[in-house]
Design a protein around this motif. Structure first.
Motif, PDB file in Angstrom:
ATOM      1  N   SER A  77       0.844  -1.187   0.000  1.00 16.52           N
ATOM      2  CA  SER A  77       0.000   0.000   0.000  1.00 16.52           C
ATOM      3  C   SER A  77       0.883   1.241   0.000  1.00 16.52           C
ATOM      4  N   TYR A  78       0.271   2.372  -0.329  1.00 19.02           N
ATOM      5  CA  TYR A  78       1.046   3.624  -0.310  1.00 19.02           C
ATOM      6  C   TYR A  78       1.624   3.924   1.074  1.00 19.02           C
ATOM      7  N   ARG A 109       4.565   1.403  -6.892  1.00 17.39           N
ATOM      8  CA  ARG A 109       3.999   2.337  -5.908  1.00 17.39           C
ATOM      9  C   ARG A 109       4.902   3.562  -5.736  1.00 17.39           C
ATOM     10  N   ASP A 153      -7.286   2.530   4.599  1.00 14.50           N
ATOM     11  CA  ASP A 153      -7.706   2.367   3.210  1.00 14.50           C
ATOM     12  C   ASP A 153      -7.967   3.744   2.607  1.00 14.50           C
ATOM     13  N   HIS A 154      -7.815   3.841   1.315  1.00 16.79           N
ATOM     14  CA  HIS A 154      -8.064   5.094   0.595  1.00 16.79           C
ATOM     15  C   HIS A 154      -7.155   6.216   1.086  1.00 16.79           C
ATOM     16  N   TYR A 196      -4.929   4.925  -9.735  1.00 14.24           N
ATOM     17  CA  TYR A 196      -3.925   4.619  -8.705  1.00 14.24           C
ATOM     18  C   TYR A 196      -4.522   3.993  -7.453  1.00 14.24           C
ATOM     19  N   GLU A 197      -5.815   4.171  -7.264  1.00 16.72           N
ATOM     20  CA  GLU A 197      -6.449   3.672  -6.042  1.00 16.72           C
ATOM     21  C   GLU A 197      -7.925   3.494  -6.343  1.00 16.72           C
ATOM     22  N   ASP A 198      -8.483   2.353  -5.918  1.00 12.39           N
ATOM     23  CA  ASP A 198      -9.906   2.126  -6.171  1.00 12.39           C
ATOM     24  C   ASP A 198     -10.740   3.144  -5.410  1.00 12.39           C
TER      25      ASP A 198
END
Ligand SMILES: Nc1ncnc2c1ncn2[C@@H]1O[C@H](COP(=O)(O)OP(=O)(O)O)[C@@H](O)[C@H]1O
Lengths: 354, 619
Positions: free
Chosen positions: B196-197, B444, B473-474, B536-538
């Motif tokens: 993840s970022y 990433r 998340d997000h 880049y991200e859902d």
């Protein structure tokens, strides 16, 4: 049992038994011959011969309780794989079912409360605790075996050495339950709980949190902003660590284990999984000491399976009272008949039977 | 016959056979609630002693969690000694039920299978009514591990000599799944490592870029990838031995030499020319679709039996063995997943492309495959290995026709080429397995560089320094919103509303209060940003109705919990979880107090406002 005796015992077993032992212990065991199989099993369990022995004994006991000849796995016959498996009618006369299926009365026998017994730790519990003095430990045992006792005892010992203990659970709800439970055992001032925005008793020697919170603490510690006594951290207990395979959150367990300070012991408590040896080998490969695996697959309280028909009739699900490990097909004829009837009546016509 | 046993009859049967206390696992919360309602007209009444015991136990729970006192189900539970326990309930109510179960006050609890892991109380008996559970949108069969986790609740140590797992059918139950679950050995588990970022930022904060590969190598993911790579290395060793007779001859690389010669000799048009329209990705993937390989197609999985090119277009094709025993022809481009599972396949030159024994074995293996299989990481080569046409054409005369080695080359070519191709394939797979985590990490890093969280030399920028504290998340959406100053001047209720809509990932409809114009326009802005970040991200669901509910709780501090619940059809357990998750997100924002004092202060006020009533009860 010495390793030689164990080997002798293994040699006497049919290959099918060896393959079952090898599952989860040896990779691609189905390609190996008997000799090689035994060699590999012994080699992989060299750290945990007791566990291997108990599994062998359990398998032998299980085979003795079902004298039928082992059946080859029901393979779909070649190209005819598309047709539904046929119910072989000729089985009626075979010795296998000539042996009477268990009656409901026998199936229900023994139901009730056992006489109270003094608490004696199980050998696997002792083994896990002893091993924890030296090294990280992975425990993989069936649900209900008594993993909490290991966690509590291990925490007691660490606290007695003035160490900090962290206990993590995957769900906030479970953390809360454990907080209450541990507060009763250790005394309320000895137990703290950490959530995203709150700390209760954050200075207590035993801290409960979700695995995510611990992961965040470890990241903060790695970048120098320590707000927890990581230097006194002696033991990290990860309960329900089979969560490492959770599609969304499993990564958090990996991060936590990777960044767990090397002076702290790791205790991973897991329900039965297929490849606990892999987890132990992994820990061995990244941690300072050789991780010990403690596993067994025998349930402490025996389990029986039954079938309750919608009309209220209860019958055993399998031919034997005990669950016939490895023989999903050994259904009780009554259960089979009733379920067949059920399917015939409830399935919309034309829907293929699965 | 009714499709399943009536709950009242079920409990009566269990009681009569002394199989209580029991946990009855049902498909849905709704089923649990309906099961409880079905007792409304049953004339079951517990003896007064037991009713008193329940009351006394509840009294003790209420002392700690006052919200339990108002629960409408208390009279029913007390009367019938049966309760429901599912995610629609408040945690305090679930704690109360667990406590009652632990003290042996109840005969049965209806629970949902989905939360079997959260059901932390045992019973004498568990009743199982289904063989599959809903995971995201689909129903999937229970795994052996899951069946055993459920059955494992049966039989309390010290309180039971035996435990019972009772199956009672409901429509669509597959008894085979359950019997296999009872008698089988639990599945192996696989790493689900993802990068993840925030993980990238936090790793780079604490370690220099060049050390990261070594850290990723410590993951269980890499451990398992290595296991697979080692397996291939052993195969590679085997191939090496097999290749020994085919070492250098008159030409060092006689295999390539003969291959080109052979092509020219037959005056075939260059295969490469035809393949030109093929994407490098498809060519790379086609490489792995060899006999014995498990592949995923639109409708289920199959095992490749043969690999070939279609006659006219020379499209890459495969013959696949399907679950029903059929052999189908399929363009390689239709293959979805290429799994990291390959079986031995004794190839034959004619239909069905393998020996009868191999066919039987593969058909059997196909039915035995676990539900989850790792896919093969496949690296797409940047420059393809196609020989430039110019070179090929200029190689007009070959030494081959008069070479002393010609008979040997001619004879060995087919075998040697096959072995060499296999070697290449394995080598590539091994490289891919060893490097895949690092590649994902680098991807990433590139995104974070693009957005300015990392410098070109992969150090944290000022933005990266604070962004790494958002570990939820997000995270990219949240940090980008902060950078766009979307929250400047927003009050706690707006901030809470937006955070709630980001956390909520359930699309079940319901009715909710009206949203304020301020929140509505802010959400519009968030939605646009989320869309622009979607490569880049859902993007999250960003439901306005859910946001409005959370907003209300903050905007009106006099609103009671019951009042809040009345504003919506959402179950109170879900509202609780929504606010608890929002709280978590807000507390992450609160950690930005050094760089964003105003925002952190708003978050802190929002946290204080959320934490009231039942949200105050638990840490
Ligand atoms: N050695 C033992 N002898 C008798 N009972 C035990 C022993 N160890 C644990 N128990 C009891 O077994 C029950 C289940 O233990 P628990 O730790 O909850 O299981 P799990 O392995 O699922 O975490 C508890 O009631 C516990 O007191």
């Amino acid at each position: 049992m010495t390793i030689d005796e164990l080997e002798q015992l293994l040699v006497q077993q049919p290959v099918a038994v060896l393959h079952r032992l090898a599952r989860g212990r040896v990779h691609r065991h189905f390609r190996a011959g008997k000799r090689r199989l035994i060699e590999m099993i012994l080699q992989h369990s060299s750290q945990n011969l007791a566990g291997l022995e108990s599994d062998v004994q359990a398998l032998i006991a299980e085979r003795q309780s079902q004298p039928q000849p082992p059946q080859p796995p029901a393979r779909p016959a070649g190209r005819a794989a598309a047709s539904p498996p046929r119910r072989p009618a000729h089985r009626g006369g075979e010795p296998e079912s000539a042996e009477a299926a268990v009656s409901l009365a026998v199936w229900l026998e023994g139901i009730g409360v056992p006489a109270p017994q003094p608490f004696v730790p199980d050998p696997w519990q002792e083994e896990a605790l002893a091993a924890l003095d030296e090294t990280d430990v992975v425990v993989s045992v069936p649900t209900g075996s008594g993993k909490t006792y290991v966690a509590v005892e291990a925490a007691k010992r660490a606290i007695a050495h003035n160490q900090t203990v962290i206990y993590t659970s995957p769900l906030k709800a479970l953390s809360n339950t454990k907080y209450t439970e541990f507060s009763k055992i250790f005394g309320p001032d000895k137990v703290g709980i950490l959530t995203g925005d709150r700390q209760e008793n954050g200075q207590a020697p035993l801290l409960i949190m979700t695995t995510e919170i611990l992961r965040n603490l470890l990241y903060d510690a790695a970048s120098g902003e320590i707000d927890i006594r990581l230097d006194t951290l002696g033991l990290v207990i990860l309960d329900e660590s089979q969560y490492i395979a959770d599609p969304e959150r499993g990564v958090v367990w990996e991060e936590t284990i990777i960044f767990c300070p090397s002076q702290a012991k790791l205790l991973l408590l897991s329900a039965s999984i297929g490849n606990p040896q892999d987890i132990a080998d992994w820990l061995t490969s990244i941690r300072p000491t050789t991780c010990r695996l403690v596993r067994h697959s025998k349930r402490t309280v025996p389990l029986r399976a039954g079938y309750l028909h919608p009309n209220g009739k209860l019958v055993p699900l399998f031919k034997t009272a005990a669950i016939p490990s490895g023989h999903a097909g050994h259904l009780h004829p009554e259960a089979k008949r009733l379920f067949f009837e059920y399917e015939e009546e409830t399935l919309p016509s034309g829907r293929p039977r699965r | 016959m009714p499709p399943s046993i009536h709950p009242v009859d079920l409990i009566a049967s269990l009681r009569q056979k002394h199989l209580t206390p029991a946990i009855v696992f049902l498909t849905s919360r709704r089923a649990c609630d309906e099961a409880m309602e079905s007792f409304d007209h049953a004339d079951i009444v517990l003896p007064p002693v037991r009713q008193d015991a329940i009351a006394a136990a509840l009294e003790r729970v209420i002392a700690q969690y006052p919200s339990v006192a108002e629960h409408p189900l208390i009279p029913t539970v007390q009367r019938i000694g049966v309760a429901a326990h599912h995610a629609g309930h408040l945690p305090s109510w679930k704690i109360a039920i667990e406590e009652l179960m632990r003290q042996g006050c109840l005969d049965a609890v209806f629970a949902t299978t989905t939360l079997a892991a959260g059901v932390d109380f045992p019973a004498r008996t568990v009743v199982i009514t289904q063989s599959s559970i809903r995971k995201s949108r689909d129903f999937t069969d229970l795994t052996i591990g899951e069946v055993q986790q459920i059955a494992g609740r049966a039989g309390r140590r010290g309180k039971d000599q035996v435990g019972f797992a009772v199956v009672t059918p409901s429509p669509y139950i597959d008894l085979g799944v359950l019997t296999k679950g009872f008698t089988g050995h639990p599945e192996s588990i696989d790493s689900q490592f993802s990068i993840s970022y925030p993980m990238v930022l936090n790793l780079l904060k604490a370690h220099p870029h060049e050390q990261i590969q070594a850290i990723l190598a410590k993951s269980f993911a890499q451990f398992q990838l290595n296991q697979r790579a080692e397996l291939l290395e052993r195969k590679l060793d085997g191939l090496h031995v097999q290749m020994e007779p085919f070492g250098p001859r008159v030409c060092t690389d006689w295999i390539s030499q003969w291959q080109t010669f052979d092509q020219v000799r037959r005056q075939r048009p260059q295969r490469h020319q035809i393949r030109r329209h093929e994407s490098p990705e498809l060519s790379a993937r086609f490489h792995f679709m060899t006999p014995g390989r498990v592949v995923g197609l639109a409708r289920g999985r199959g095992i490749v039996l043969r690999q070939y090119r279609s006659k006219g277009q020379k499209n890459p094709m495969i013959s696949v063995l399907r679950l029903d025993g059929a052999v189908t022809e399929c363009p390689a481009s239709n293959v979805g997943d290429i799994f990291d599972r390959i079986f031995e396949c004794d190839e034959t030159p004619a239909f069905p492309w393998c020996s009868a024994a191999a066919f039987d074995e593969l058909s059997y293996q196909l039915t035995e495959l676990p539900t989850r299989l790792p896919t093969l990481p496949i690296m797409v080569p940047k420059d393809s290995e196609v020989l430039p046409d110019a070179i090929v054409q200029s190689l007009g005369d070959f030494p081959c026709p008069s070479c002393p080695s010609r008979p040997a080359c001619q004879k060995d070519f087919a075998t040697a080429l096959r072995l060499r191709q296999e070697q290449h394939r394995h080598t590539k797979s091994i490289q891919a397995l060893r490097a895949s985590l690092w590649h994902r990490f680098q991807e990433r890093v590139e995104v974070l560089q693009k957005f300015g969280y990392l410098t070109p030399s992969a150090h944290l920028t000022d933005e990266g320094e604070w962004a790494r504290l958002i570990r939820i998340d997000h995270s990219l959406l949240i940090t980008e919103m902060i950078r766009a100053e979307a929250f400047t001047g927003a009050d706690p209720s707006l901030l809470t509303g937006v955070m709630a809509s980001i956390t909520h990932d359930d699309d079940r409809p319901g009715s909710f209060p009206r949203i304020s114009p301020g929140l509505s326009s802010l959400l519009g802005q968030v939605r646009k940003l989320a869309e622009s970040l979607s490569p880049y991200e859902d993007p999250p669901l960003l439901r306005a109705d859910v946001a409005a509910l959370a907003e209300r709780w903050i905007a009106d501090p006099t609103l009671t919990w019951i009042g809040l619940c009345r504003l919506t059809t959402m179950a109170e357990g879900d509202i609780y979880r929504l606010l608890a998750r929002t709280l978590e997100f807000l507390s992450q924002i609160h950690t930005l107090r050094a760089t964003h004092p105003g925002l952190a202060e708003t978050a802190s006020r929002a946290i204080a406002l959320i934490r009231r009533g039942v949200l105050e009860e638990l840490p």
